[in-house]
Design an enzyme around this catalytic site. Sequence first.
Site, PDB file in Angstrom:
ATOM      1  N   LYS A   1       5.697  -3.984  -4.533  1.00  0.00           N
ATOM      2  CA  LYS A   1       7.153  -3.781  -4.640  1.00  0.00           C
ATOM      3  C   LYS A   1       7.668  -3.912  -3.164  1.00  0.00           C
ATOM      4  O   LYS A   1       8.852  -4.622  -3.109  1.00  0.00           O
ATOM      5  CB  LYS A   1       7.570  -2.279  -5.346  1.00  0.00           C
ATOM      6  CG  LYS A   1       8.940  -2.179  -5.119  1.00  0.00           C
ATOM      7  CD  LYS A   1       9.610  -1.958  -6.669  1.00  0.00           C
ATOM      8  CE  LYS A   1      11.030  -1.919  -6.694  1.00  0.00           C
ATOM      9  NZ  LYS A   1      11.594  -3.217  -7.417  1.00  0.00           N
TER      10      LYS A   1
ATOM     11  N   GLU B   1       7.678 -14.042 -12.338  1.00  0.00           N
ATOM     12  CA  GLU B   1       6.883 -12.775 -11.537  1.00  0.00           C
ATOM     13  C   GLU B   1       6.411 -11.862 -12.557  1.00  0.00           C
ATOM     14  O   GLU B   1       5.123 -11.454 -12.488  1.00  0.00           O
ATOM     15  CB  GLU B   1       7.805 -12.020 -10.576  1.00  0.00           C
ATOM     16  CG  GLU B   1       8.806 -11.352 -11.053  1.00  0.00           C
ATOM     17  CD  GLU B   1       9.569 -10.614  -9.781  1.00  0.00           C
ATOM     18  OE1 GLU B   1      10.509 -10.203 -10.069  1.00  0.00           O
ATOM     19  OE2 GLU B   1       8.729 -10.253  -8.961  1.00  0.00           O
TER      20      GLU B   1
ATOM     21  N   TRP C   1      -2.600  -2.643  -1.586  1.00  0.00           N
ATOM     22  CA  TRP C   1      -2.273  -4.157  -1.894  1.00  0.00           C
ATOM     23  C   TRP C   1      -3.192  -4.998  -0.707  1.00  0.00           C
ATOM     24  O   TRP C   1      -2.827  -4.658   0.486  1.00  0.00           O
ATOM     25  CB  TRP C   1      -0.664  -4.514  -1.681  1.00  0.00           C
ATOM     26  CG  TRP C   1      -0.309  -5.824  -1.949  1.00  0.00           C
ATOM     27  CD1 TRP C   1      -0.266  -6.160  -3.387  1.00  0.00           C
ATOM     28  CD2 TRP C   1      -0.127  -6.853  -1.323  1.00  0.00           C
ATOM     29  NE1 TRP C   1       0.269  -7.483  -3.192  1.00  0.00           N
ATOM     30  CE2 TRP C   1       0.087  -8.060  -1.979  1.00  0.00           C
ATOM     31  CE3 TRP C   1      -0.203  -7.047   0.214  1.00  0.00           C
ATOM     32  CZ2 TRP C   1       0.419  -9.326  -1.651  1.00  0.00           C
ATOM     33  CZ3 TRP C   1       0.064  -8.421   0.718  1.00  0.00           C
ATOM     34  CH2 TRP C   1       0.434  -9.379  -0.161  1.00  0.00           C
TER      35      TRP C   1
ATOM     36  N   CYS D   1       0.767  -1.247   0.083  1.00  0.00           N
ATOM     37  CA  CYS D   1       0.058   0.141   0.056  1.00  0.00           C
ATOM     38  C   CYS D   1       0.670   1.159   0.044  1.00  0.00           C
ATOM     39  O   CYS D   1       1.877   1.286   0.536  1.00  0.00           O
ATOM     40  CB  CYS D   1      -0.703   0.170   1.088  1.00  0.00           C
ATOM     41  SG  CYS D   1      -1.945  -1.155   1.287  1.00  0.00           S
TER      42      CYS D   1
ATOM     43  N   LYS E   1      12.459 -14.050 -12.148  1.00  0.00           N
ATOM     44  CA  LYS E   1      12.095 -12.784 -12.900  1.00  0.00           C
ATOM     45  C   LYS E   1      11.336 -13.464 -13.841  1.00  0.00           C
ATOM     46  O   LYS E   1      10.111 -12.680 -14.194  1.00  0.00           O
ATOM     47  CB  LYS E   1      13.593 -12.472 -13.963  1.00  0.00           C
ATOM     48  CG  LYS E   1      13.456 -11.110 -13.878  1.00  0.00           C
ATOM     49  CD  LYS E   1      14.073 -10.334 -12.760  1.00  0.00           C
ATOM     50  CE  LYS E   1      13.222 -10.434 -11.544  1.00  0.00           C
ATOM     51  NZ  LYS E   1      13.799  -9.772 -10.452  1.00  0.00           N
TER      52      LYS E   1
ATOM     53  N   ARG F   1       3.585   0.085  -5.161  1.00  0.00           N
ATOM     54  CA  ARG F   1       3.318  -0.552  -3.799  1.00  0.00           C
ATOM     55  C   ARG F   1       1.929  -1.687  -3.662  1.00  0.00           C
ATOM     56  O   ARG F   1       1.806  -2.030  -2.628  1.00  0.00           O
ATOM     57  CB  ARG F   1       3.292   0.521  -2.707  1.00  0.00           C
ATOM     58  CG  ARG F   1       4.357   1.438  -2.612  1.00  0.00           C
ATOM     59  CD  ARG F   1       4.508   2.425  -1.725  1.00  0.00           C
ATOM     60  NE  ARG F   1       4.469   1.914  -0.192  1.00  0.00           N
ATOM     61  CZ  ARG F   1       5.649   1.511   0.141  1.00  0.00           C
ATOM     62  NH1 ARG F   1       6.674   2.122   0.003  1.00  0.00           N
ATOM     63  NH2 ARG F   1       5.617   1.243   1.426  1.00  0.00           N
TER      64      ARG F   1
ATOM     65  N   ASN G   1      -1.207   2.384   5.629  1.00  0.00           N
ATOM     66  CA  ASN G   1      -0.281   1.327   4.969  1.00  0.00           C
ATOM     67  C   ASN G   1       0.393   0.598   6.375  1.00  0.00           C
ATOM     68  O   ASN G   1       0.844   1.225   7.051  1.00  0.00           O
ATOM     69  CB  ASN G   1       0.734   1.869   4.148  1.00  0.00           C
ATOM     70  CG  ASN G   1       1.898   0.858   3.778  1.00  0.00           C
ATOM     71  OD1 ASN G   1       1.545  -0.216   3.836  1.00  0.00           O
ATOM     72  ND2 ASN G   1       3.226   1.524   4.111  1.00  0.00           N
ATOM     73  N   GLY G   2       0.066  -0.769   6.134  1.00  0.00           N
ATOM     74  CA  GLY G   2       0.402  -1.647   7.315  1.00  0.00           C
ATOM     75  C   GLY G   2      -0.579  -2.779   7.588  1.00  0.00           C
ATOM     76  O   GLY G   2      -1.503  -2.710   7.071  1.00  0.00           O
TER      77      GLY G   2
ATOM     78  N   HIS H   1      18.291 -36.627 -10.201  1.00  0.00           N
ATOM     79  CA  HIS H   1      17.661 -37.418  -8.773  1.00  0.00           C
ATOM     80  C   HIS H   1      16.175 -37.080  -8.721  1.00  0.00           C
ATOM     81  O   HIS H   1      15.760 -37.079  -7.817  1.00  0.00           O
ATOM     82  CB  HIS H   1      18.609 -36.646  -7.752  1.00  0.00           C
ATOM     83  CG  HIS H   1      20.081 -37.066  -7.608  1.00  0.00           C
ATOM     84  ND1 HIS H   1      20.464 -38.150  -7.488  1.00  0.00           N
ATOM     85  CD2 HIS H   1      21.204 -36.136  -8.036  1.00  0.00           C
ATOM     86  CE1 HIS H   1      21.864 -38.458  -7.713  1.00  0.00           C
ATOM     87  NE2 HIS H   1      22.038 -36.831  -8.279  1.00  0.00           N
TER      88      HIS H   1
ATOM     89  N   GLU I   1      17.681 -16.472  -9.783  1.00  0.00           N
ATOM     90  CA  GLU I   1      17.061 -15.207 -10.002  1.00  0.00           C
ATOM     91  C   GLU I   1      16.407 -14.986 -11.449  1.00  0.00           C
ATOM     92  O   GLU I   1      15.267 -14.305 -11.660  1.00  0.00           O
ATOM     93  CB  GLU I   1      18.128 -14.285  -9.884  1.00  0.00           C
ATOM     94  CG  GLU I   1      17.835 -12.626 -10.346  1.00  0.00           C
ATOM     95  CD  GLU I   1      16.435 -12.079  -9.675  1.00  0.00           C
ATOM     96  OE1 GLU I   1      16.067 -12.766  -8.821  1.00  0.00           O
ATOM     97  OE2 GLU I   1      15.995 -11.025  -9.976  1.00  0.00           O
TER      98      GLU I   1
HETATM   99  C1  AGP Z   1      12.008  -8.879  -6.957  1.00  0.00           C
HETATM  100  O1  AGP Z   1      11.728  -8.913  -8.462  1.00  0.00           O
HETATM  101  C2  AGP Z   1      10.890  -8.951  -6.148  1.00  0.00           C
HETATM  102  N1  AGP Z   1       9.746  -8.119  -6.596  1.00  0.00           N
HETATM  103  C3  AGP Z   1      10.927  -9.436  -4.767  1.00  0.00           C
HETATM  104  O2  AGP Z   1      11.320 -10.633  -4.732  1.00  0.00           O
HETATM  105  C4  AGP Z   1      11.923  -8.541  -3.986  1.00  0.00           C
HETATM  106  O3  AGP Z   1      13.326  -8.641  -4.439  1.00  0.00           O
HETATM  107  C5  AGP Z   1      11.782  -8.978  -2.399  1.00  0.00           C
HETATM  108  O4  AGP Z   1      10.344  -8.515  -2.047  1.00  0.00           O
HETATM  109  C6  AGP Z   1      12.556  -8.227  -1.534  1.00  0.00           C
HETATM  110  O5  AGP Z   1      12.274  -6.995  -1.496  1.00  0.00           O
HETATM  111  P1  AGP Z   1      13.552  -5.865  -0.879  1.00  0.00           P
HETATM  112  O6  AGP Z   1      14.858  -6.055  -1.639  1.00  0.00           O
HETATM  113  O7  AGP Z   1      12.899  -4.555  -1.125  1.00  0.00           O
HETATM  114  O8  AGP Z   1      13.610  -6.244   0.766  1.00  0.00           O
END
Ligand code: AGP
Length: 610
Positions: free
Chosen positions: A605, A490, A75, A2, A487, A27, A99-100, A506, A483
């Site tokens: 984010k 997501e 969110w 949020c 990527k 957010r 937010n929270g 395995h 990673e």
């Molecule tokens: C990355 O593409 C993500 N959206 C997510 O995994 C992110 O890296 C993770 O939430 C950690 O966030 P931060 O680096 O702000 O702690």
Amino acid sequence: MCGIVGYCGYRDCSDVLVEALTKLEYRGYDSAGIAVFEDGNIRVEKSQGRLDNLRNKMLSDGKPEGTTGIGHTRWATHGKPSDVNSHPHSGEKVAIVHNGIIENYKELKDLLIEKGQKFLSDTDTEVVAKLLGFYYKKSPMNPLETIKNTVARLEGSYALGIVFEDFPDMIYAARKESPLIVGVGKDEFFIASDVTAIINYTKDYYLIEHGEIVEISKDGVNIYDEHGDKKVKTLLTADWDAEAAKKGGYPHFMIKEIHEQPDSINTTIRPRISNGMPNLEECQITLDKIKDFKKIFIVACGTAMHAGMVGKYVIEKLARVPVVVDIASEFRYREPIVEEGDLVIIISQSGETADSLAALRLSKELGAKTLGIVNAKGSSIAREADMLIYTHAGPEIAVASTKAYIVQLSVMYLFAFELALAKGKITEEECCTLTQHLELTPSIIHRILSENLSMPQFVATKLAAADSLLYIGRGLDYALSMEGSLKLKEISYIHSEAYAAGELKHGTISLITDNMPVIAVATQEKLLEKTISNIKEVKARGAMVILVAREDFKIDHEAYDYLITVPKIDDVLMPIPAAVPLQLIAYYAAVQRGNDVDKPRNLAKSVTVE
Ligand code: AGP
């Protein structure tokens, strides 16, 4: 999660709020809403879904006219995304954005219901709104007392933006855990979850700390501590401008941010290299301070955790110190064996990720020294870590992290070189050579981005229809594959997993058919033969293989269907350039599938809830 915003000044408040919310949509984007004083009354407009829905609604209803108000982009946590669950929420004579998470909302809600309150939504936030209304009745015309009494009852986290009907030219705010800043312009003031939201209007801001309460009028800002005493705070200035938070001609923030990576690395590492050697003194890190660490934990979430995986391989290889990489949400509840004398590195772009912050606090309690690697200036992790290395990626707007990851890697390298030197595991000469190689990475990425875009783009067209695929690699290539896989998942919504190439046989190899493409990463000379054997095993079982490999490697053409080459650099540093084609594949696959690249579904984010 949020985003909240507030404005008090002379401009058209609805326009300012909506514009600021555009910058905060990263957010969360389940709903958006604003509350603006119009002719002395609070008028609320809100709508489920993206900010555009709110814009359209206001086009047909007419936007609220006024110069003071608050706004929110959501969110969803408590209650599904819907109009009624959208913020702002109202209590008697009050409207709020939040937010929270209010952990004791159920108990408070029951109490308020007993007292005759009626609730419209399923949110925890409405409980705060009603509680404010309740306390306002007890302290009429006294917003500060009302807020103090209310927040004293709240457990959990909050950044609150509040307007009281009786105070039409004022906004109030309060913070615990969730980020909050107050922007200071000329005859205008703002509240926001981060500076990005208001950078078009001002670069000057106050960072609001836990427990503080803010009162803003057209004439100025008062900030109070939890006892109601006024505080004098230092005015900070953002070190980047509005341009940095715009797309700058690119179709998406993500591709813009991929292209910014060479600059981001340069800005991050240059100030930390002197006479060809890493120098982290400005981050309170000296050879003497780090030479005695015997065990290191790297704790983070998502992409940041993947940067930690690369860090583990590099630190263990160069400095010979054992490293445990932990997912922050696991670390904090698994009673980790962390002791005095250990180092815990917390990596975070936002510096506000709830689990990472909790892991940091736990590590400190257990007596470990903590090092934060953080992008967001003044964030909670940055302020609470014992040692701190800022990454200078600038604002990262796309939800999928790219440039923040690359600078996290670059910092992990600097730290690993310094540690290896402190431990006497590499000579000054070796350290200098490694540092030189690190300094070459921006130009190598630049080369990839100017010469090698077409192959990842083409490969993405081959993957766009896949339901699932595997990433495989060994050693650092495996760490990087994790990673690459995240990527792709997501933003393209194609299922994928990263596997250590040697582990496939395995069990997982049974998944391989001609419907299961494999992206293989092979940049490590010592492991090349073994990786190629694993690639041939999947190729022989029908998989379409996309190979990302160092450009000088001689590889049998039969081992792959498509080859993406990466310029050569010292093996240990290969994850930096090799990350780029993986980011590009994910990006182009998401574009091919018509997805909202910068705001993938269900994500936000900054994950400030558990
Ligand atoms: C990355 O593409 C993500 N959206 C997510 O995994 C992110 O890296 C993770 O939430 C950690 O966030 P931060 O680096 O702000 O702690």
